[in-house]
Design an enzyme around this catalytic site. Structure first.
Site, PDB file in Angstrom:
ATOM      1  N   LYS A  54       0.824  -1.210   0.000  1.00 53.58           N
ATOM      2  CA  LYS A  54       0.000   0.000   0.000  1.00 53.58           C
ATOM      3  C   LYS A  54       0.867   1.273   0.000  1.00 53.58           C
ATOM      4  O   LYS A  54       2.076   1.218   0.247  1.00 53.58           O
ATOM      5  CB  LYS A  54      -0.931  -0.040   1.217  1.00 53.58           C
ATOM      6  CG  LYS A  54      -1.987  -1.169   1.144  1.00 53.58           C
ATOM      7  CD  LYS A  54      -2.868  -1.188   2.385  1.00 53.58           C
ATOM      8  CE  LYS A  54      -3.980  -2.229   2.279  1.00 53.58           C
ATOM      9  NZ  LYS A  54      -4.855  -2.222   3.481  1.00 53.58           N
ATOM     10  N   TYR A  88     -12.721  -2.885  -3.278  1.00 52.56           N
ATOM     11  CA  TYR A  88     -13.292  -2.831  -1.926  1.00 52.56           C
ATOM     12  C   TYR A  88     -14.818  -2.749  -1.974  1.00 52.56           C
ATOM     13  O   TYR A  88     -15.429  -2.108  -1.114  1.00 52.56           O
ATOM     14  CB  TYR A  88     -12.728  -1.629  -1.170  1.00 52.56           C
ATOM     15  CG  TYR A  88     -11.318  -1.831  -0.625  1.00 52.56           C
ATOM     16  CD1 TYR A  88     -10.956  -2.980   0.089  1.00 52.56           C
ATOM     17  CD2 TYR A  88     -10.355  -0.830  -0.791  1.00 52.56           C
ATOM     18  CE1 TYR A  88      -9.680  -3.138   0.602  1.00 52.56           C
ATOM     19  CE2 TYR A  88      -9.059  -0.995  -0.266  1.00 52.56           C
ATOM     20  CZ  TYR A  88      -8.732  -2.149   0.439  1.00 52.56           C
ATOM     21  OH  TYR A  88      -7.474  -2.300   0.963  1.00 52.56           O
ATOM     22  N   ASN A  95      -2.111  -0.017   7.291  1.00 49.51           N
ATOM     23  CA  ASN A  95      -1.664  -1.369   7.620  1.00 49.51           C
ATOM     24  C   ASN A  95      -0.805  -2.043   6.543  1.00 49.51           C
ATOM     25  O   ASN A  95      -0.724  -3.265   6.484  1.00 49.51           O
ATOM     26  CB  ASN A  95      -2.839  -2.238   8.082  1.00 49.51           C
ATOM     27  CG  ASN A  95      -3.879  -2.461   7.008  1.00 49.51           C
ATOM     28  OD1 ASN A  95      -3.713  -1.993   5.874  1.00 49.51           O
ATOM     29  ND2 ASN A  95      -4.936  -3.177   7.339  1.00 49.51           N
ATOM     30  N   HIS A 147      -2.137  -5.411   1.507  1.00 46.35           N
ATOM     31  CA  HIS A 147      -3.386  -6.141   1.288  1.00 46.35           C
ATOM     32  C   HIS A 147      -3.038  -7.542   0.822  1.00 46.35           C
ATOM     33  O   HIS A 147      -2.097  -7.720   0.057  1.00 46.35           O
ATOM     34  CB  HIS A 147      -4.220  -5.457   0.191  1.00 46.35           C
ATOM     35  CG  HIS A 147      -5.340  -6.322  -0.316  1.00 46.35           C
ATOM     36  ND1 HIS A 147      -6.558  -6.392   0.323  1.00 46.35           N
ATOM     37  CD2 HIS A 147      -5.405  -7.196  -1.356  1.00 46.35           C
ATOM     38  CE1 HIS A 147      -7.335  -7.255  -0.330  1.00 46.35           C
ATOM     39  NE2 HIS A 147      -6.660  -7.760  -1.338  1.00 46.35           N
ATOM     40  N   GLU A 154     -10.030 -10.427  -7.603  1.00 44.14           N
ATOM     41  CA  GLU A 154      -9.152  -9.275  -7.391  1.00 44.14           C
ATOM     42  C   GLU A 154      -8.026  -9.219  -8.422  1.00 44.14           C
ATOM     43  O   GLU A 154      -7.683  -8.132  -8.907  1.00 44.14           O
ATOM     44  CB  GLU A 154      -8.570  -9.315  -5.969  1.00 44.14           C
ATOM     45  CG  GLU A 154      -9.619  -9.034  -4.904  1.00 44.14           C
ATOM     46  CD  GLU A 154      -9.084  -9.081  -3.479  1.00 44.14           C
ATOM     47  OE1 GLU A 154      -9.829  -8.725  -2.555  1.00 44.14           O
ATOM     48  OE2 GLU A 154      -7.913  -9.480  -3.287  1.00 44.14           O
TER      49      GLU A 154
END
Ligand code: DAT
Ligand code: MG
Length: 151
Positions: free
Chosen positions: A11, A51, A114, A117, A128
């Site tokens: 990310k 998402y 975080n 993913h 995805e």
């Protein structure tokens, strides 16, 4: 299934913090095979698909701002049980609860930043990967250490 695949995103916070190499190294060291990778700036349309289950959540606008704040690295990793193994290596969604030794537990403190993913099921991974990669961006290649990895 030796050709199970999963999507991993490094990310934007991790790109900014120069953690890309460390994340890649962990999956390489485990023995998984890298079959696709690119650096890109994600846009809202892509993230709305990625998402789609979270679009109604109160944190979604902040998540979108974070995920579009800079480039990220999208990767597809392949190997035996890669979806579940990768989730275990990534750790709990909430970095504050993530075990030491996991990527989130080693590199982050808070759920809103975080670091990575990873797809949560084989079926999710299939969908995805289709959002982030064209079919011809996945490279099929033979790893020379196959016999030493799987017996
Ligand atoms: P994961 O990324 O572990 O699969 P998820 O799919 O439930 O977790 O959520 C996707 C991302 O959304 C997650 O990595 C960080 C963000 N997120 C989830 N729950 C959140 C919360 N309560 N507050 C802020 N961000 C959250
Ligand atoms: Mg998820």
């Amino acid at each position: 299934e030796l050709q199970e695949k999963t999507l991993v995103l490094v990310k934007p916070d991790a790109v900014q913090r120069r953690l890309v190499g460390n994340v890649i190294q962990r999956f390489e060291r485990r023995g998984f095979k890298l079959v696709a990778m690119k650096l890109l700036q994600a846009d809202q349309g892509l993230l709305d698909k990625h998402y789609q289950q979270l679009r109604q959540k109160p944190f979604y606008p902040a998540l979108l701002a974070y995920m579009t704040s800079g480039p990220l690295v999208a990767m597809v990793w392949e190997g035996y049980n890669v979806v579940r193994s990768t989730r275990a290596m990534v750790g709990d969604t909430d970095s504050a609860a993530a075990a030491a030794g996991t990527i989130r537990g080693d590199f982050s403190m808070h759920v809103s930043r975080n670091v990575v993913h990873a797809s949560d099921s084989v079926e999710t991974a299939r969908r995805e990967i289709g959002f982030w990669f064209q079919r011809d961006e996945l490279v099929a290649w033979e790893s020379g250490d196959q016999d030493y990895t799987y017996g």
